[in-house]
Design a protein around this motif. Structure first.
Motif, mmCIF file in Angstrom:
data_model
loop_
_atom_site.group_PDB
_atom_site.id
_atom_site.type_symbol
_atom_site.label_atom_id
_atom_site.label_comp_id
_atom_site.label_asym_id
_atom_site.label_seq_id
_atom_site.Cartn_x
_atom_site.Cartn_y
_atom_site.Cartn_z
ATOM 1 N N GLY A 220 -2.985 18.712 5.452
ATOM 2 C CA GLY A 220 -2.143 17.550 5.199
ATOM 3 C C GLY A 220 -2.978 16.304 5.014
ATOM 4 N N VAL A 221 -2.512 15.414 4.162
ATOM 5 C CA VAL A 221 -3.156 14.117 3.978
ATOM 6 C C VAL A 221 -2.099 13.039 4.146
ATOM 7 N N GLY A 222 -2.534 11.866 4.586
ATOM 8 C CA GLY A 222 -1.596 10.779 4.794
ATOM 9 C C GLY A 222 -2.311 9.467 4.988
ATOM 10 N N ALA A 223 -1.722 8.613 5.819
ATOM 11 C CA ALA A 223 -2.295 7.289 6.041
ATOM 12 C C ALA A 223 -1.930 6.811 7.430
ATOM 13 N N ASN A 224 -2.783 5.949 7.972
ATOM 14 C CA ASN A 224 -2.607 5.377 9.300
ATOM 15 C C ASN A 224 -2.863 3.882 9.219
ATOM 16 N N SER B 59 0.858 -1.186 0.000
ATOM 17 C CA SER B 59 0.000 0.000 0.000
ATOM 18 C C SER B 59 0.889 1.229 0.000
ATOM 19 N N VAL B 60 0.279 2.413 0.049
ATOM 20 C CA VAL B 60 1.055 3.640 0.066
ATOM 21 C C VAL B 60 1.903 3.740 1.327
ATOM 22 N N LEU B 61 1.493 3.086 2.399
ATOM 23 C CA LEU B 61 2.272 3.086 3.630
ATOM 24 C C LEU B 61 3.478 2.167 3.557
ATOM 25 N N GLY B 62 3.384 1.107 2.793
ATOM 26 C CA GLY B 62 4.467 0.141 2.709
ATOM 27 C C GLY B 62 3.911 -1.266 2.596
ATOM 28 N N VAL C 92 -7.416 -8.893 2.306
ATOM 29 C CA VAL C 92 -7.480 -7.764 1.383
ATOM 30 C C VAL C 92 -7.983 -6.514 2.096
ATOM 31 N N VAL C 93 -7.213 -5.433 1.976
ATOM 32 C CA VAL C 93 -7.642 -4.111 2.411
ATOM 33 C C VAL C 93 -7.704 -3.244 1.160
ATOM 34 N N PRO C 94 -8.903 -2.852 0.679
ATOM 35 C CA PRO C 94 -8.992 -2.113 -0.590
ATOM 36 C C PRO C 94 -8.152 -0.841 -0.584
ATOM 37 N N ASP C 95 -7.561 -0.560 -1.729
ATOM 38 C CA ASP C 95 -6.715 0.618 -1.900
ATOM 39 C C ASP C 95 -7.522 1.905 -1.763
ATOM 40 N N LYS C 96 -7.012 2.816 -0.952
ATOM 41 C CA LYS C 96 -7.549 4.169 -0.865
ATOM 42 C C LYS C 96 -6.383 5.052 -0.422
#
Length: 739
Positions: free
Chosen positions: A719-723, A68-71, A390-394
């Motif tokens: 800011g935008v990001g991911a957790n 994912s975008v996080l890794g 599966v964790v859908p991409d967002k």
């Protein structure tokens, strides 16, 4: 404007930095609902894989992960019922916290006394996981992987009489052209002992790497590949205390060898003209021939697995993987099949009480999907129910603002996505329309100028994504023009874009070369060129890549890296690099010197506030085990540069993830530690920096979190990001005053 004659030699100077730590203010929130997905999405949009599988009785564990975008998110799937149902196992640290991202489990083995798994961290080094029952896993501290040296490569793992045994090879040169065998032993799966060189008997002659291992009681058999592909087999009959080279039964004109063990015997299969032959041994010394394997059209023996008293063999026959099962090696019976579709890769086979489990990956669709196939003892297909894989991409990856509108770009379910907001808090999804195309896509950058909005990214067809819009809602594909076309075997990616007084510039890479495009009106485009032959053009040994670009009255400056084959005695070292252009058409490359104590580094972000330029990226520090921020400053529009160190806690991994210009100066966002927490650095002049350690959901706490983009708009910083707390991840949103 910059020209070749005005670019000075660069001098690295460590600047005086004011280290001020403070708590950050602002509104942090999880924003999965704000950044809505496409309701008619075709796929989950993420790449999943399963790399290995093992069974004990009816309990089966498959390991792999998801990007994912996080890794990379490590996944441990456990089935208590012979593969009928799978659920995602809990993976934690010894203190009970969520395990960090970017660990890749590749091998798993189990016994009635416990389980172990081995893999590697994306940052380097071997990772060890353990479990008492296969259901709850502990990611052991990095020290557990130290017996696996940086130059080692694990190729196989299994249980044996005294615990677990892994095998593979090591290299002194770094490219495995001089591979020597290695064995690792562990009683509990957590503490490992490395055995190599003279400790192995007999020592290897020439290159040798072991790729398979099987064990029963005190007997262990290793199969390896030596110089020119020669097969080598070693045996121990005293629980790995001593080793002898031996040759298992080998009928005339046979080829290949596969190993497995059941509760009471070792087994080897050799392929012969009309099928395959099985040989079994209770002690590794005396071997008896068993029943032949017969499969019409057999091309090769792909795998062999044992559990309890049962054996399962997989053989390739005319684009199909056929399974054959044997109880105690007495007779073989068909046990099902699996179509070998284009792009399907089989990585694991496990014989389980009640059938067999096959793992791998399917690469032939819009994205990569994990392969998990289960067959019962009669060969019937069992539709496995899987929970938690599966964790859908967002993913939200970039921000820009103009005229009271803030735009966010990224991807959902594998399709490029755009969202719009007037205040940074409430978001609406733009129309899909021309953004959706075959394969998976993601937008990496966005900008706005006098001619409209421009967003760039990449898709899986090998062409860059370059799309334009007047209002941010309806989009046009500019990349249909021939100037954006890629060679058949050379994928092209657009990584970043910027607008300025000189128009619009897009930067990225094309194979081993950096690539740029320029436009003044978003209608006509031209390809950039180097001021000399190698400014943009690269080769496998001298790669060039651009990851970010800034604009101002000085023109354009891009940031990225090159590989330097002359550094450190011929090892290809990545070097931080900037390119300057007065008009977006001709580019001049300049390598930046590495600060003392840095082995290699590269740049990922650059911003400009008037003539102040700040470029940041990643440094690999001298011990090779940690990454640090790598930051350079130019106060004269990119003519000269100085190095500056962003203040952070000593000994922690630091990575820069986003940058922006604020009303007061420059803001840099990054992560510290592992798992990662958000850190912010700010400066007015590039010389004195302050840092803040934000708090709140999406900034720190359990799991990994990061900011992927930051922008200033309407008196606010957005800011935008991911957790990734809790084993899943979703977008995060930060809104705070710009002060």
């Amino acid at each position: 404007m910059l020209g070749a004659s005005t670019l000075a030699l660069l001098l690295v100077v460590t600047l005086v930095v004011v280290k001020a730590t403070q708590r950050d203010t602002g509104s942090w929130q999880l924003a999965g609902e704000e950044f809505a997905a496409d309701p008619v999405a075709r796929s989950d949009g993420r790449d999943q894989e399963l790399r290995s599988v093992a069974s004990v009785g009816r309990l089966t564990v498959a390991v792999g992960g998801e990007r994912s975008v996080l890794g990379y998110r490590a996944v441990f799937l456990v089935s208590p019922d012979g593969g009928r149902t799978f659920a995602s196992a809990r993976v934690r640290t010894p203190s009970g916290e969520p395990a960090p991202l970017d660990d890749v489990p590749s091998f798993v083995a189990g016994s009635p006394a416990g389980w172990t798994a081995l893999g590697r961290s994306v940052a380097g080094g071997t990772v060890v996981w353990t479990s008492p029952d296969g259901r709850i896993w502990t990611r052991q501290p990095d020290q557990a992987g130290q017996p696996f040296a940086a130059q080692d490569r694990v190729r196989a793992l299994t249980r044996y009489a005294q615990g677990f045994i892994a095998t593979g090879g090591t290299t002194a040169k770094g490219d495995h052209s001089d591979t020597a065998p290695v064995v690792w032993l562990s009683q509990d799966g957590r503490s490992w002992r490395r055995v190599t060189g003279w400790q192995l008997h007999p020592p290897a002659k020439g290159t040798l790497e072991f790729t398979e291992v099987a064990a029963v009681s005190g007997a262990i058999v290793l199969r390896g590949v030596a110089e020119k592909g020669a097969e080598v087999t070693w045996r121990s009959v005293d629980a790995a205390a001593t080793w002898q080279e031996f040759v298992p039964p080998k009928p005339k004109d046979s080829k290949g060898l596969r190993l497995a063990a059941t509760a009471g015997a070792l087994h080897v299969i050799r392929q012969v003209k009309d099928g395959a032959k099985l040989y079994s041994s209770a002690d590794g010394q005396e071997w008896t021939e068993g029943p032949a394997l017969e499969a019409p059209g057999l091309e090769s023996v792909q795998g062999l697995a044992g559990e309890g008293g049962a054996l399962t063999a997989s053989v390739v026959t005319d684009r199909r993987l056929d399974l054959l099962a044997s109880k105690d090696g007495a007779a073989w019976a068909p046990a099902g099949s699996l179509a070998l579709l284009e792009g399907r890769e089989v990585t694991g086979l496990s014989s389980v009480e009640g059938g067999a489990v096959i793992t791998g990956r399917d690469t032939g669709g819009d994205d990569v999907n994990a392969l998990l196939a289960v067959r019962d003892t009669a060969g019937g297909e069992i539709p496995a129910k899987i929970s938690g894989l599966v964790v859908p991409d967002k993913s939200v990856t970039a921000l820009a603002q103009r005229g009271g509108t803030v735009m966010a770009v990224g991807s959902t379910n594998g399709d490029a996505s755009v969202w719009l907001s007037s205040d940074g808090r409430s978001w609406r999804r733009a129309k899909g329309g021309t953004l959706a195309r075959p394969g998976t896509q993601r937008l990496h950058g966005v900008t706005a100028g006098d001619a409209g909005w421009l967003a760039v990214g990449a898709d899986t067809t090998g062409r860059p994504m370059v799309v334009t819009s007047q209002d941010g809602t309806d989009w046009i594909q500019a990349d249909r023009e021939e100037i954006f076309a890629a060679d058949e075997d050379t994928p092209v990616t657009a990584h970043a874009t910027v607008s300025g007084p000189g128009g619009y510039v897009v930067v990225g890479d094309s194979g081993d070369s950096a690539i740029t495009w320029h436009s003044t009106d978003l209608k006509t485009w031209e390809r950039g060129a180097g001021a000399s032959g190698d400014n943009l053009e690269g080769a496998p040994t001298t790669r060039r890549w651009m990851r970010s670009v800034a604009a101002g009255q000085f023109g354009f400056v891009a940031a990225g890296g090159v590989t330097d084959p002359e550094a450190y005695g011929g090892v290809f070292v990545r070097r931080p690099t900037v390119w300057a252009s007065p008009d977006g058409r001709k580019w001049i490359l300049t390598r930046l010197p590495l600060p003392t104590g840095v082995n290699e580094g590269w740049l990922t972000h650059i911003v400009a506030k008037d003539d102040l330029l700040v470029a940041s990226g990643t440094a690999v520090v001298a011990d090779g085990a940690r990454t640090w921020s790598l930051t350079y400053l130019s106060s004269d529009g990119g003519r000269t540069w100085q190095a500056v160190e962003l203040p952070a806690e000593t000994g922690q991994n630091v990575t820069v993830t986003a940058m922006t210009v604020t009303s007061k100066g420059v803001l840099v966002a990054g992560t510290v530690g592992r798992p990662r927490d958000v850190m912010l650095w700010s400066t007015r002049d590039g010389r004195s920096w302050s840092r803040s350690r934000p708090s709140g959901l999406g900034a720190n706490g359990p799991g990994d979190q990061l900011l992927t983009a930051v922008t200033a708009a309407g008196g606010s910083l957005i800011g935008v990001g991911a957790n990734a707390a809790g084993g899943e991840d979703q977008p995060t949103l930060l809104v705070r005053p710009d002060e």
